[in-house]
Design an enzyme around this catalytic site. Structure first.
Site, PDB file in Angstrom:
ATOM      1  N   LEU A  53      35.770  34.926  43.721  1.00 19.57           N
ATOM      2  CA  LEU A  53      35.578  35.228  45.337  1.00 19.57           C
ATOM      3  C   LEU A  53      34.870  36.548  45.336  1.00 19.57           C
ATOM      4  O   LEU A  53      35.177  37.488  44.609  1.00 19.57           O
ATOM      5  CB  LEU A  53      36.998  35.010  45.801  1.00 19.57           C
ATOM      6  CG  LEU A  53      37.766  33.712  46.051  1.00 19.57           C
ATOM      7  CD1 LEU A  53      38.737  33.857  46.896  1.00 19.57           C
ATOM      8  CD2 LEU A  53      36.570  32.869  46.835  1.00 19.57           C
ATOM      9  N   ASP A  54      34.087  36.793  46.420  1.00 23.73           N
ATOM     10  CA  ASP A  54      33.572  38.191  46.642  1.00 23.73           C
ATOM     11  C   ASP A  54      34.752  38.942  46.799  1.00 23.73           C
ATOM     12  O   ASP A  54      35.839  38.434  47.348  1.00 23.73           O
ATOM     13  CB  ASP A  54      32.862  38.048  47.648  1.00 23.73           C
ATOM     14  CG  ASP A  54      31.412  37.296  47.731  1.00 23.73           C
ATOM     15  OD1 ASP A  54      31.133  37.191  46.725  1.00 23.73           O
ATOM     16  OD2 ASP A  54      31.070  37.169  49.050  1.00 23.73           O
ATOM     17  N   LYS A  55      34.505  40.292  46.538  1.00 27.50           N
ATOM     18  CA  LYS A  55      35.553  41.393  46.675  1.00 27.50           C
ATOM     19  C   LYS A  55      36.198  41.296  48.137  1.00 27.50           C
ATOM     20  O   LYS A  55      37.625  41.400  48.154  1.00 27.50           O
ATOM     21  CB  LYS A  55      35.178  42.737  46.579  1.00 27.50           C
ATOM     22  CG  LYS A  55      36.008  43.879  46.698  1.00 27.50           C
ATOM     23  CD  LYS A  55      35.545  45.240  46.387  1.00 27.50           C
ATOM     24  CE  LYS A  55      36.466  46.289  46.479  1.00 27.50           C
ATOM     25  NZ  LYS A  55      35.935  47.740  46.391  1.00 27.50           N
ATOM     26  N   THR A  57      36.030  38.825  50.602  1.00 27.21           N
ATOM     27  CA  THR A  57      36.622  37.640  50.746  1.00 27.21           C
ATOM     28  C   THR A  57      38.014  37.237  50.364  1.00 27.21           C
ATOM     29  O   THR A  57      38.298  37.684  49.233  1.00 27.21           O
ATOM     30  CB  THR A  57      35.706  36.317  50.359  1.00 27.21           C
ATOM     31  OG1 THR A  57      34.341  36.601  50.609  1.00 27.21           O
ATOM     32  CG2 THR A  57      36.205  35.092  50.510  1.00 27.21           C
TER      33      THR A  57
END
Length: 241
Positions: A53-55, A57
């Site tokens: 996951l994106d940092k 998110t």
């Protein structure tokens, strides 16, 4: 950081965590920042990355505990057999209540770490549905079929409704209660108002996959406190309280 508080479910083969926003999924190249994978390694020993996951998110992310589970789960993600549902607040409200965005995504040629819509990019498919329209913002549910970097964020920017608080693809502005309440008063002790939401308003909400024995696993991660509080304020504003 009490990682046990974030664990949604685990077996001898895998662990699913409700990742907070602001925490890297896996170590970056420099390796200076704490990451979820490092925290899990401290708890479980051997840990294998299945997806990321994106940092910024928050939400559901799965890690494998052994090589067999890693191969089994990774194959499902690669072959798009998993079901990934996200919730996100976006600026404004899309004209269509329900639609698909099928626009290829590529790396930006000049800006490192940024993605763009480009005809020569990789196939990227996102379904969205408006859950609730608050006027200034709206809550959307997304299903992604491809796992491109920043996929939802890039697609929403492209249709003119970027994710709230998105520093890369939106205006990056935090949400203040004073912007939602006409009769807002700052407490006497506070020098300035603290934002109710000051991070990317995107949450990996639901994940479905097949366990090693073939059983279908359906998991949900509750929204974190900041997003819940923001939605509460938006609902009050909508009702005109």
């Amino acid at each position: 950081m009490k990682i046990t508080n974030w664990v949604i479910e685990e077996t001898e083969n895998w662990v699913v965590v409700n990742k907070p926003s602001g925490l890297l999924s896996i170590p970056d190249r420099e390796g200076k920042e704490v990451s979820l994978k490092i925290l899990l390694k401290e708890k479980y020993g051997e840990i294998f990355t299945v997806h990321r996951l994106d940092k910024d998110t928050s939400g559901l992310i799965i890690f494998a505990k052994n090589e067999e589970a890693h191969k089994h789960l990774s194959r499902q993600f690669e072959e798009r057999q998993t079901k990934k549902i996200y919730l996100g607040l976006v600026i404004g409200c899309p004209e269509k209540q329900q639609s698909s965005i099928d626009s290829p995504i590529a790396e930006h040629p000049a800006q490192n770490g940024t993605m763009i819509i480009h005809r020569k990019g990789k196939e990227s498919l996102t379904d969205y549905e408006v859950v609730e329209d608050f006027g200034i913002y709206s809550l959307l549910q997304f299903r992604i079929y491809t796992g491109r970097t920043h996929q939802i964020r890039v697609h929403m920017k492209d249709i003119g409704h970027p994710v709230v608080c998105d520093q890369l693809y939106g205006d990056g502005k935090s949400i203040l209660v004073s912007s939602l309440k006409s009769k807002f008063k700052l407490s006497k002790d506070a020098e300035e108002e603290k934002p109710i939401l000051n991070r990317l308003a995107l949450h990996a909400f639901r994940l479905s996959f097949a366990d090693i024995d073939g059983n279908l696993i359906n998991l949900e991660a509750p929204l974190h406190k900041d997003m819940r509080a923001t939605l509460q304020q938006l609902q009050k504003r909508k009702k005109g309280r």
